[in-house]
Design a protein around this motif. Structure first.
Motif, PDB file in Angstrom:
ATOM      1  N   CYS A  78       0.823  -1.214   0.000  1.00 61.34           N
ATOM      2  CA  CYS A  78       0.000   0.000   0.000  1.00 61.34           C
ATOM      3  C   CYS A  78       0.855   1.260   0.000  1.00 61.34           C
ATOM      4  CB  CYS A  78      -0.939  -0.019   1.200  1.00 61.34           C
ATOM      5  SG  CYS A  78      -1.962   1.442   1.337  1.00 61.34           S
ATOM      6  N   VAL A  95      -5.636   6.608  -5.552  1.00 70.77           N
ATOM      7  CA  VAL A  95      -6.542   6.828  -4.438  1.00 70.77           C
ATOM      8  C   VAL A  95      -6.203   8.175  -3.807  1.00 70.77           C
ATOM      9  CG1 VAL A  95      -5.108   5.594  -2.738  1.00 70.77           C
ATOM     10  CG2 VAL A  95      -7.564   5.727  -2.392  1.00 70.77           C
ATOM     11  N   TRP A 115      -2.640  -3.976  -1.314  1.00 72.44           N
ATOM     12  CA  TRP A 115      -3.599  -4.029  -2.412  1.00 72.44           C
ATOM     13  C   TRP A 115      -3.544  -5.439  -2.987  1.00 72.44           C
ATOM     14  CZ3 TRP A 115      -6.870  -0.125  -3.193  1.00 72.44           C
ATOM     15  CH2 TRP A 115      -6.500   1.153  -2.772  1.00 72.44           C
ATOM     16  N   LEU A 161     -10.456  -3.601   3.753  1.00 70.76           N
ATOM     17  CA  LEU A 161     -10.542  -2.205   4.188  1.00 70.76           C
ATOM     18  C   LEU A 161     -11.306  -1.328   3.208  1.00 70.76           C
ATOM     19  CD1 LEU A 161      -6.894  -1.383   5.369  1.00 70.76           C
ATOM     20  CD2 LEU A 161      -8.883  -1.801   6.800  1.00 70.76           C
ATOM     21  N   PHE A 162     -10.957  -1.455   1.912  1.00 73.90           N
ATOM     22  CA  PHE A 162     -11.438  -0.494   0.924  1.00 73.90           C
ATOM     23  C   PHE A 162     -11.663  -1.176  -0.418  1.00 73.90           C
ATOM     24  CE2 PHE A 162     -10.382   2.522  -2.517  1.00 73.90           C
ATOM     25  CZ  PHE A 162     -11.289   3.537  -2.254  1.00 73.90           C
ATOM     26  N   GLY A 167     -15.918   2.259  -1.437  1.00 71.36           N
ATOM     27  CA  GLY A 167     -15.378   2.968  -0.285  1.00 71.36           C
ATOM     28  C   GLY A 167     -14.882   2.047   0.800  1.00 71.36           C
ATOM     29  N   LEU A 168     -14.886   2.583   2.034  1.00 76.19           N
ATOM     30  CA  LEU A 168     -14.406   1.835   3.191  1.00 76.19           C
ATOM     31  C   LEU A 168     -15.455   0.840   3.656  1.00 76.19           C
ATOM     32  CD1 LEU A 168     -12.856   4.750   5.271  1.00 76.19           C
ATOM     33  CD2 LEU A 168     -11.604   2.958   4.043  1.00 76.19           C
ATOM     34  N   ASP A 169     -15.001  -0.328   4.062  1.00 76.01           N
ATOM     35  CA  ASP A 169     -15.883  -1.323   4.657  1.00 76.01           C
ATOM     36  C   ASP A 169     -16.288  -0.809   6.035  1.00 76.01           C
ATOM     37  OD1 ASP A 169     -16.602  -3.730   6.324  1.00 76.01           O
ATOM     38  OD2 ASP A 169     -16.202  -4.756   4.429  1.00 76.01           O
ATOM     39  N   ASP A 182      -9.869   9.047   5.133  1.00 71.55           N
ATOM     40  CA  ASP A 182     -10.860   8.456   4.248  1.00 71.55           C
ATOM     41  C   ASP A 182     -10.196   8.302   2.881  1.00 71.55           C
ATOM     42  OD1 ASP A 182     -13.330   7.466   3.422  1.00 71.55           O
ATOM     43  OD2 ASP A 182     -14.046   9.430   2.813  1.00 71.55           O
ATOM     44  N   LEU A 183     -10.624   7.299   2.125  1.00 69.04           N
ATOM     45  CA  LEU A 183     -10.033   7.048   0.812  1.00 69.04           C
ATOM     46  C   LEU A 183     -11.102   7.191  -0.256  1.00 69.04           C
ATOM     47  CD1 LEU A 183      -8.683   4.811   2.980  1.00 69.04           C
ATOM     48  CD2 LEU A 183      -7.276   4.487   0.982  1.00 69.04           C
ATOM     49  N   THR A 184     -10.731   7.790  -1.385  1.00 71.11           N
ATOM     50  CA  THR A 184     -11.607   7.918  -2.536  1.00 71.11           C
ATOM     51  C   THR A 184     -10.854   7.412  -3.746  1.00 71.11           C
ATOM     52  OG1 THR A 184     -12.590   9.913  -1.557  1.00 71.11           O
ATOM     53  CG2 THR A 184     -12.960   9.546  -3.921  1.00 71.11           C
ATOM     54  N   TRP A 185     -11.494   6.534  -4.519  1.00 71.61           N
ATOM     55  CA  TRP A 185     -10.874   5.952  -5.707  1.00 71.61           C
ATOM     56  C   TRP A 185     -10.858   6.962  -6.828  1.00 71.61           C
ATOM     57  CZ3 TRP A 185      -7.778   2.189  -6.680  1.00 71.61           C
ATOM     58  CH2 TRP A 185      -7.615   1.717  -7.983  1.00 71.61           C
TER      59      TRP A 185
END
Length: 188
Positions: A78, A95, A115, A161-162, A167-169, A182-185
């Motif tokens: 990651c 991301v 990943w 996780l993502f 999004g996030l689980d 927070d993560l955004t693809w």
């Protein structure tokens, strides 16, 4: 419309092919390559344009096969240590990581995350109190195009996780106390 989005018109033969195939089947996943690059894709009865620079992750992440004939899962470290835009290797996408005060995952947990390509059977929980469901069902409910479902998944050990596009689980959303992100693809 095709000329507007792709910069090229369609030949009469291509128009006839589109009419015949689109009217006889509304099956998602149909693709029609365009002569100058890019393609038209069918999803949920709608035709959409995909530019040639958009990678098809299913083709980029070709499975390797183990000695027993089963597909081996590909993995990439990651390497997220801070907020910002992080590009995955091999043109798989990117991301955007941003600090948040509510929700999110601990930033420190991403140092050990990996990943991985999809293996099948993964479960994702879209919100607190909702049951975990298969990725296929979650993607369908969210209206994610079939060709956009094969991005790599972010894992911490055996915990998902993502998921790009989802999004996030909900099972990994952090409690108060630690720096969270927070993560955004993003497309590559």
């Amino acid at each position: 419309w095709v000329k507007q989005v792709s910069g090229q018109g369609l030949s009469q033969g291509m128009v006839m092919r589109l009419q015949a195939e689109w009217q006889t089947t509304r099956r998602s996943g149909l693709r029609w390559p365009l002569p100058a690059g890019g393609e038209l894709r069918l999803h949920r009865g709608l035709v959409r344009h995909a530019a040639s620079h958009e990678p098809d992750i299913a083709q980029v992440v070709a499975p390797e096969f183990a000695a027993d004939g089963c597909a081996a899962i590909q993995a990439w470290p990651c390497s997220i240590r801070r907020a910002g835009r992080h590009v995955l290797p091999d043109g798989l996408g990117a991301v955007q990581v941003r600090r948040v005060t509510e929700g999110g995952v601990p930033l420190a947990s991403l140092k050990q995350a990996v990943w991985r390509s999809r293996a099948g059977g993964e479960q994702f929980q879209s919100g607190p109190g909702r049951p975990p469901r298969s990725l296929k069902k979650q993607f369908q409910q969210a209206g994610i195009d079939a060709w956009a479902r094969s991005g790599p998944l972010l894992w911490l050990g055996e915990q998902l996780l993502f998921v790009p596009g989802l999004g996030l689980d909900a099972r990994v959303v952090a409690l108060l106390g630690s720096p969270r992100v927070d993560l955004t693809w993003l497309e590559a």
